[in-house]
Design a protein around this motif. Structure first.
Motif, short mmCIF file in Angstrom:
data_model
loop_
_atom_site.label_atom_id
_atom_site.label_comp_id
_atom_site.label_asym_id
_atom_site.label_seq_id
_atom_site.Cartn_x
_atom_site.Cartn_y
_atom_site.Cartn_z
N HIS A 144 0.26 0.97 -13.40
CA HIS A 144 -0.91 0.94 -14.29
C HIS A 144 -2.21 1.11 -13.52
O HIS A 144 -3.21 1.54 -14.08
CB HIS A 144 -0.97 -0.39 -15.04
CG HIS A 144 0.28 -0.68 -15.82
ND1 HIS A 144 0.76 0.17 -16.79
CD2 HIS A 144 1.14 -1.74 -15.76
CE1 HIS A 144 1.87 -0.35 -17.31
NE2 HIS A 144 2.12 -1.51 -16.70
N LEU A 145 -2.17 0.78 -12.24
CA LEU A 145 -3.41 0.71 -11.47
C LEU A 145 -3.20 1.17 -10.03
O LEU A 145 -2.27 0.73 -9.36
CB LEU A 145 -3.93 -0.74 -11.46
CG LEU A 145 -5.18 -1.01 -10.61
CD1 LEU A 145 -6.39 -0.24 -11.13
CD2 LEU A 145 -5.47 -2.52 -10.59
N PRO A 203 3.38 -7.75 -6.86
CA PRO A 203 3.99 -6.80 -5.91
C PRO A 203 3.01 -5.66 -5.60
O PRO A 203 2.25 -5.22 -6.46
CB PRO A 203 5.21 -6.27 -6.67
CG PRO A 203 5.04 -6.67 -8.09
CD PRO A 203 4.02 -7.74 -8.18
N ILE A 204 3.06 -5.22 -4.35
CA ILE A 204 2.14 -4.21 -3.88
C ILE A 204 2.90 -3.00 -3.36
O ILE A 204 3.92 -3.14 -2.67
CB ILE A 204 1.25 -4.78 -2.75
CG1 ILE A 204 0.31 -5.84 -3.30
CG2 ILE A 204 0.43 -3.66 -2.08
CD1 ILE A 204 -0.47 -6.54 -2.21
N LEU A 205 2.40 -1.83 -3.68
CA LEU A 205 2.89 -0.59 -3.10
C LEU A 205 1.76 -0.03 -2.26
O LEU A 205 0.62 0.00 -2.70
CB LEU A 205 3.27 0.40 -4.21
CG LEU A 205 3.86 1.75 -3.77
CD1 LEU A 205 5.24 1.56 -3.10
CD2 LEU A 205 3.98 2.70 -4.96
N MET A 206 2.08 0.40 -1.04
CA MET A 206 1.04 0.90 -0.15
C MET A 206 1.63 2.02 0.67
O MET A 206 2.85 2.09 0.85
CB MET A 206 0.56 -0.23 0.79
CG MET A 206 -0.73 0.07 1.54
SD MET A 206 -1.27 -1.31 2.63
CE MET A 206 -0.30 -0.99 4.11
N THR A 207 0.81 2.91 1.18
CA THR A 207 1.29 3.87 2.17
C THR A 207 0.95 3.33 3.55
O THR A 207 0.04 2.53 3.70
CB THR A 207 0.62 5.24 2.00
OG1 THR A 207 -0.75 5.06 1.62
CG2 THR A 207 1.31 6.07 0.95
N THR A 208 1.70 3.76 4.55
CA THR A 208 1.33 3.47 5.93
C THR A 208 0.11 4.33 6.27
O THR A 208 -0.19 5.31 5.60
CB THR A 208 2.49 3.81 6.88
OG1 THR A 208 3.04 5.09 6.52
CG2 THR A 208 3.60 2.77 6.77
N TYR A 209 -0.59 3.92 7.31
CA TYR A 209 -1.78 4.63 7.76
C TYR A 209 -1.45 6.09 8.03
O TYR A 209 -0.51 6.39 8.76
CB TYR A 209 -2.31 3.97 9.03
CG TYR A 209 -3.53 4.62 9.63
CD1 TYR A 209 -3.39 5.59 10.62
CD2 TYR A 209 -4.81 4.25 9.23
CE1 TYR A 209 -4.50 6.19 11.18
CE2 TYR A 209 -5.93 4.85 9.80
CZ TYR A 209 -5.77 5.81 10.77
OH TYR A 209 -6.88 6.41 11.33
N GLY A 210 -2.19 6.99 7.40
CA GLY A 210 -1.91 8.41 7.57
C GLY A 210 -0.62 8.87 6.91
O GLY A 210 -0.19 9.99 7.09
N ILE A 211 -0.02 8.00 6.13
CA ILE A 211 1.25 8.24 5.40
C ILE A 211 2.40 8.56 6.37
O ILE A 211 3.48 8.94 5.94
CB ILE A 211 1.13 9.37 4.34
CG1 ILE A 211 -0.20 9.28 3.57
CG2 ILE A 211 2.27 9.28 3.32
CD1 ILE A 211 -0.38 10.35 2.49
N VAL A 212 2.19 8.33 7.66
CA VAL A 212 3.18 8.80 8.64
C VAL A 212 4.57 8.19 8.47
O VAL A 212 5.57 8.83 8.77
CB VAL A 212 2.72 8.60 10.10
CG1 VAL A 212 1.66 9.60 10.48
CG2 VAL A 212 2.26 7.20 10.36
N VAL A 239 0.95 -2.94 -8.07
CA VAL A 239 -0.35 -2.30 -7.85
C VAL A 239 -0.24 -1.43 -6.60
O VAL A 239 0.24 -1.91 -5.57
CB VAL A 239 -1.47 -3.33 -7.61
CG1 VAL A 239 -2.81 -2.66 -7.50
CG2 VAL A 239 -1.48 -4.37 -8.73
N PHE A 240 -0.69 -0.19 -6.71
CA PHE A 240 -0.74 0.66 -5.52
C PHE A 240 -2.10 0.45 -4.86
O PHE A 240 -3.14 0.55 -5.52
CB PHE A 240 -0.57 2.15 -5.86
CG PHE A 240 -0.76 3.04 -4.65
CD1 PHE A 240 -2.02 3.57 -4.37
CD2 PHE A 240 0.28 3.28 -3.77
CE1 PHE A 240 -2.21 4.36 -3.23
CE2 PHE A 240 0.09 4.07 -2.64
CZ PHE A 240 -1.16 4.60 -2.37
N ILE A 241 -2.08 0.15 -3.58
CA ILE A 241 -3.32 -0.07 -2.83
C ILE A 241 -3.25 0.73 -1.53
O ILE A 241 -2.28 0.64 -0.79
CB ILE A 241 -3.50 -1.57 -2.49
CG1 ILE A 241 -3.42 -2.43 -3.77
CG2 ILE A 241 -4.85 -1.80 -1.79
CD1 ILE A 241 -3.54 -3.93 -3.52
N THR A 242 -4.29 1.50 -1.26
CA THR A 242 -4.31 2.32 -0.05
C THR A 242 -4.46 1.45 1.21
O THR A 242 -4.97 0.34 1.14
CB THR A 242 -5.49 3.32 -0.08
OG1 THR A 242 -6.71 2.58 -0.28
CG2 THR A 242 -5.32 4.33 -1.20
#
Lengths: 348, 249
Positions: B136-137, B83-92, B62-65
């Protein structure tokens, strides 16, 4: 605001010493600004001679007074220079210290979850910090303290966790003191919650916010642990980020939680330890011991610890949304602590 | 239809003053809603409802901001071993991946925070993400969202860019569902027309409502290099990776 903020649009990214420039379209005053900054930063720390007179600087850079003034104004706005009418333009040593050390610190710092490597906004964790933890844990002042003050610095997270695991009470300010002082009680917490409670994101979920009455009723802290932007070998402490160690120290003194003999321990990387003679102001915080990964330094001569406050900087309305911080500041204003005592005794 | 620009100024004051009553401050940004997407009372209920969606039940990453409002979902997903996919804050610092089984029992709440994800998750490249199969999400927080699924207000551009990057590496498609978590006070009950590059959502999940947006009219995204030129955002690791071409593993 520090020049680093110019390049930190998104609140992250490595600070750059120079903005990259194309050949054309760079305002002349920016070039003068860059050259003046470079000049100021190249003069040894502690050298407090004023800048050359304007006429001389105009000749040196080959610019008009207007262009020079524009560059100077910007440096004053960035707090690197201050003008003393009738005496000249001087370098603000504390700003210069910060800029110098920040440039070094980014090489060894660990990123913050939000500020990334914009170290002007927070006190970072750093390479080798684990060796500092071990030294602090071995100190009798720390080991014996039942209640400790630990700053909300990233570099001190492991020590906050250690203090909780040892059942100590930990007084910790919220980041920037914006939501007051917190008390975490390691003897009354679930061990499994401690790693989260030691972080900035987690601490408020497990802590009590200390009211004025709470602060006054609390036992004195046995030791104060703080990070810094820089510390001199004489123990002069330059606070960092959005925290206000000067204010925190003043609060502790005012509420009787610390005395001039309370041990103040600064945890820093060796690049933050300055071997320079910078004159302390009357309210600059002082460390009794400086712990770096390579070992601890005890200042040879004890600087007097401040018992006052740079009051003008902390009048209510500087963003403290906790009523009691404002109340506390008002209370302090009406007592002797508000007046600025002249430093007594030796300069160092 | 009003554009988001008209509505932003009209609604933001009202939304933020309502939000302040139910939101939690950020550890660093305090109550400055322009700097973060706040957690709020009832976000755990939102998370429970998201976990019962078909697109969540399909499984997989799952991608979670990296919002505070999505923290409860991260904690629940971690507890279930998702399992989780996330970006770092500000995508930095690009993307982070938190694998199943990494977080020991009892540490889910810690791992779910932004501080915690930095400790537990590992940085991943776009190449590594593309080797991991379809998503999927995707779940995002938001400052404000219209009833037809258009997010607006501070910070919404980051998710648009995340959608664009994930589109370009082919891990999302027309079947991918996008969910927006907000508090009720952040839902604007009028239809807004987004701009071409806006990424409308399929679901708006509040503590009291699960609003399905029929035909949000979403397209796969593409990175708008012309808009990023000269900005610090253009230098984040995944965009640099796209510029030189994502190297297959």
């Amino acid at each position: 605001m520090h020049r680093l903020s110019v390049v930190s649009e998104t609140g992250g990214g490595p600070p750059k010493r120079r903005l990259s420039r194309l050949g054309t379209g760079v305002p002349l005053y920016r070039e003068v600004y860059d050259s003046l900054e470079e000049l100021v930063m190249s003069v040894p720390l502690g050298d407090e001679a004023p800048l050359a007179p304007e006429s001389q600087l105009m000749a040196t850079f080959g610019v008009s007074r207007g262009t020079l003034r524009r560059a100077l104004d910007e440096l004053v706005r960035q707090d690197l220079l201050r003008v003393e009418p009738g005496r000249g333009t001087f370098v603000v040593q504390s700003t210069k210290v910060r800029w110098l050390v920040w440039d070094r610190l980014v090489e060894v710092a660990r990123p913050d979850s939000r500020f990334d490597m914009d170290v002007s906004h927070f006190v970072p964790d750093f390479e080798g910090r684990e060796r500092c933890d071990a030294q602090v844990q071995a100190l009798p002042d720390y080991a014996q303290a039942e209640i400790v003050f630990i700053a909300p610095d990233n570099s001190l997270e492991a020590l906050r966790l250690d203090a909780l695991r040892k059942g100590k009470r930990v007084v910790v300010p919220t980041f920037g003191l914006r939501r007051g002082l917190l008390l975490l009680d390691g003897a009354r917490m679930d061990t499994a919650d401690m790693p989260l409670a030691a972080t900035l994101d987690g601490m408020e979920r497990f802590a009590a916010v200390l009211t004025l009455d709470d602060l006054r009723r609390l036992d004195p802290v046995g030791v104060v642990l703080t990070g810094a932007v820089a510390v001199t070998r004489q123990g002069l402490h330059f606070g960092g980020g959005d925290g206000y160690f000067d204010l925190e120290w003043a609060l502790l003194r005012h509420c009787g939680l610390a005395s001039p003999t309370t041990a103040v321990i600064a945890v820093v990387h060796s690049c933050q330890l300055l071997d320079v003679d910078v004159r302390p102001g009357p309210h600059d915080a002082v460390a009794d011991l400086i712990v770096t990964p390579e070992g601890a330094v005890t200042p040879v001569t004890a600087l007097p610890k401040p018992d006052g406050l740079r009051w003008e900087e902390f009048r209510s309305g500087t963003g403290y949304s906790t009523a009691y911080i404002s109340d506390l500041l008002s209370e302090m204003a009406s007592t002797k602590l508000a007046t600025v005592p002249r430093p007594t005794g030796a300069r160092r | 239809m009003n554009t988001p620009q008209d509505s932003t100024s009209l609604h933001r004051e009202r939304i933020w003053s309502e939000l302040a009553k139910v939101a939690r401050p950020d550890s660093r940004f305090h109550w400055d809603f322009s700097s973060f997407i706040a957690d709020f009372e009832g976000s755990d209920e939102c998370a429970r409802r998201i976990r019962s969606l078909d697109s969540y039940q399909l499984g997989g990453t799952v991608f979670i901001t990296p919002d505070n409002s999505t923290e409860a979902l991260r904690a629940q997903a971690i507890a279930e071993g998702r399992p989780i996919l996330m970006t770092t804050y500000g995508i930095v610092r690009g993307f982070l991946a938190l694998d199943s089984g990494t977080v020991q029992a009892g540490q889910e709440f810690y791992a779910a925070t932004l501080d915690g994800m930095d400790r537990y998750a590992r940085p991943v490249t776009l190449a590594q993400i593309s080797a991991g199969g379809p998503l999927h999400l995707l779940v995002t927080g938001g400052s404000a969202v219209s009833i037809n699924g258009v997010r607006f207000g501070k910070g919404h551009g980051f998710f648009d860019l995340e959608w664009a990057m994930l589109s370009e590496i082919g891990v999302v498609d027309a079947r991918t569902e996008i969910v927006c978590i907000v508090h009720d006070c952040q839902v604007v009950d009028e239809a807004l027309s987004g701009e071409d590059h806006d990424v409308p959502v399929d679901w708006i999940i509040t503590p009291t409502r699960s609003i399905h947006v029929d035909s949000p009219g979403r397209r796969l995204g593409r990175v708008r290099w012309e808009m990023l030129e000269g900005s610090l955002l253009a230098e984040v690791p995944p965009l640099r990776e796209l510029k030189v071409g994502v190297q297959a593993l």
